[in-house]
Design an enzyme around this catalytic site. Structure first.
Site, PDB file in Angstrom:
ATOM      1  N   HIS A  31      -1.797  17.585   8.883  1.00 38.20           N
ATOM      2  CA  HIS A  31      -2.913  18.431   8.457  1.00 38.20           C
ATOM      3  C   HIS A  31      -2.476  19.460   7.412  1.00 38.20           C
ATOM      4  O   HIS A  31      -3.154  19.650   6.399  1.00 38.20           O
ATOM      5  CB  HIS A  31      -3.535  19.137   9.657  1.00 38.20           C
TER       6      HIS A  31
ATOM      7  N   HIS B 123     -12.086  12.683   8.603  1.00 40.83           N
ATOM      8  CA  HIS B 123     -10.786  13.073   9.148  1.00 40.83           C
ATOM      9  C   HIS B 123      -9.742  11.989   8.901  1.00 40.83           C
ATOM     10  O   HIS B 123      -8.556  12.302   8.689  1.00 40.83           O
ATOM     11  CB  HIS B 123     -10.868  13.386  10.639  1.00 40.83           C
TER      12      HIS B 123
ATOM     13  N   ASP C 196      -6.066  12.477   7.130  1.00 42.20           N
ATOM     14  CA  ASP C 196      -4.772  11.974   7.605  1.00 42.20           C
ATOM     15  C   ASP C 196      -4.077  11.128   6.535  1.00 42.20           C
ATOM     16  O   ASP C 196      -2.848  11.202   6.380  1.00 42.20           O
ATOM     17  CB  ASP C 196      -4.961  11.142   8.870  1.00 42.20           C
TER      18      ASP C 196
ATOM     19  N   HIS D  37      -1.833   6.377  11.370  1.00 42.73           N
ATOM     20  CA  HIS D  37      -0.608   6.977  10.842  1.00 42.73           C
ATOM     21  C   HIS D  37       0.467   5.931  10.528  1.00 42.73           C
ATOM     22  O   HIS D  37       1.196   6.060   9.535  1.00 42.73           O
ATOM     23  CB  HIS D  37      -0.059   7.996  11.836  1.00 42.73           C
TER      24      HIS D  37
ATOM     25  N   HIS E 111      36.471 -13.711   1.217  1.00 45.50           N
ATOM     26  CA  HIS E 111      35.055 -13.501   1.522  1.00 45.50           C
ATOM     27  C   HIS E 111      34.232 -14.615   0.885  1.00 45.50           C
ATOM     28  O   HIS E 111      33.970 -14.604  -0.302  1.00 45.50           O
ATOM     29  CB  HIS E 111      34.602 -12.127   1.012  1.00 45.50           C
TER      30      HIS E 111
END
Length: 440
Positions: A82, A239, A243, A266, A345
């Protein structure tokens, strides 16, 4: 005629207010303080020893369960979305958010209290231009829960969002261009809402100590429970947009694009923020200079060896080609078939070991810290390597450009660096390194 670049802004003066934290029920005083250019938004825990700070960046995201939590080490700040939304939408690029607890005051569950605080502090321009992420191609993220976020090119920052509850209950839609005036009038007053069935187990366990109709709208079945009437007929989707703005603020730069969101949350917001950050890192790597400068722009091999104690075959830096700022530099390593690790390797298919790339990053970061400290009388030791990723193989004949940025240091003994290696304009590996320096 070229347009005048947008400038960074900070708050004009220190301002504070107090309230109650949602999850702990503690009394919290939050203080908003000015910060210099390129500082970003940082949260300071005034209640802890040494008053540690946490950068509001996606790299520091820890959890997204019902709220956005950031942290570094063992330090956490909960429910930051917020205040981040208010700072970002109102045009504040640089600020210190100081608190004497681990969570900001919840207020009435909206961002209105933070907008009022920013208005109280004032907003003042600074002397450096803002950084932007300009969306060039469509990006998207989705989740198993049905959330879908699409990011489209746009000259402004716009959010179009569809919100629907269980069984498509309370379906709402809103599309807005996010400006300070629109946010203050249309988005900031929208309160958080919860479904009774979701939060009752948490309330029974005393994990939400001050949750009430004072700071949230509760949906129970077909009923909407609220201390006051809904502030908007579509308050829920507003809202959700709040967010989204707060979570995308973790990108750390302004976005020029259009977010289209379906049933966002979220977690999905954070996934989009990570995608944007990865793309920005890729662009920065492509745009970085690839020439070998002469003169004072870097360090040649002899100068590197005067700083580092490493020698063949463990010297992984041929030279430093530039010191971009006091906290950033770029080194280079030419990989040849004669490297001793190729003998064992993957014989017949030589690939540079990832651990050697991490070692190269650490050596470049060590040079940067030694340069800042103006001493080479110490040896650097690894403490940790986090967020290590190997994206593409490095082969004989490749030239690796090693980027290092010091993100945190405590005196001249402890440092944290974010590093990545680039080959042919593509990131091949990256890591966040913590190391300490001891006297020889």
């Amino acid at each position: 005629m070229a347009s005048t670049p947008e400038l960074q802004h900070t708050v004009g003066k220190t301002a504070s207010f107090s309230g109650t934290a949602l999850h702990t029920g503690e009394k919290v005083t939050l203080k908003l303080q000015p910060a210099p250019v390129d500082h970003g938004i940082k949260f300071k825990r005034k209640d802890l020893q040494d008053e540690p700070t946490i950068d509001a960046k996606i790299e520091n995201l820890k959890t997204v369960e019902r709220a956005t939590t950031i942290g570094e080490g063992s330090v956490r700040v909960h429910t930051v979305e917020h205040i981040l939304a208010a700072l970002w939408a109102m045009g504040v690029d640089n600020a210190i958010v100081e608190m004497d607890a681990n969570e900001p005051p919840i207020g009435d569950g909206s961002a209105q209290a933070y907008v009022d605080l920013i208005r109280k502090a004032g907003i003042t321009p600074q002397e450096e231009p803002r950084d932007f992420f300009h969306v060039r191609e469509t990006m998207h993220v989705g989740s198993k829960t049905g959330a879908l976020l699409v990011l489209l090119p746009d000259e402004k920052f716009r959010v179009s969002c569809t919100q629907a509850g269980p069984n498509n209950q309370f379906a709402q839609f809103l599309s807005v261009e996010v400006t300070p005036a629109v946010f203050e009038r249309e988005i900031a007053p929208a309160r958080t809402f919860v479904y009774y069935e979701d939060v009752k187990p948490l309330m029974d366990k005393n994990l939400i100590k001050v949750g009430s109709l004072e700071n949230a709208i509760v949906v129970r079945g077909e009923a909407v429970l609220s201390k006051e009437p809904l502030r908007f007929s579509d308050e829920f989707v507003r809202h959700k947009i709040l967010d989204i703005i707060g979570d995308l603020a973790l990108v750390g730069r302004r976005i020029r694009g259009h977010v289209v969101a379906v049933k966002p949350g979220h977690a999905a917001n954070a996934d989009l923020a990570r995608s944007i950050t990865r793309e920005q890192i890729r662009r920065s790597a492509v745009a970085a200079p690839r020439t070998m400068p002469s003169g004072d722009g870097g360090l040649d091999t002899d100068q590197v060896m005067q700083i580092l104690p490493h020698r063949f075959p463990f010297l992984m830096v041929d030279r430093i080609i530039s010191f971009e700022t006091e906290t950033k530099c770029v080194g280079v390593k030419t990989v040849t078939i004669n490297e001793p690790f190729f003998q064992g390797h993957f014989p017949g298919h030589p690939v540079m070991p990832g651990v050697m790339q991490v070692e190269a990053m650490a050596q470049v970061a060590s040079i940067l810290l030694f340069k800042l400290a103006k001493t080479t009388s110490r040896i650097g030791y690894f403490m940790s390597a986090d967020e290590v990723k190997f994206r593409k193989p490095v082969l004989p004949g490749d030239t690796i450009f090693i980027h290092a940025e010091l993100t945190k240091s405590r005196g001249e003994r402890l440092a944290k660096a974010k590093c990545h290696c680039v080959v042919n304009d593509a990131i091949v590996s990256e890591a966040e390194l913590m190391f300490t320096f001891l006297d020889k």
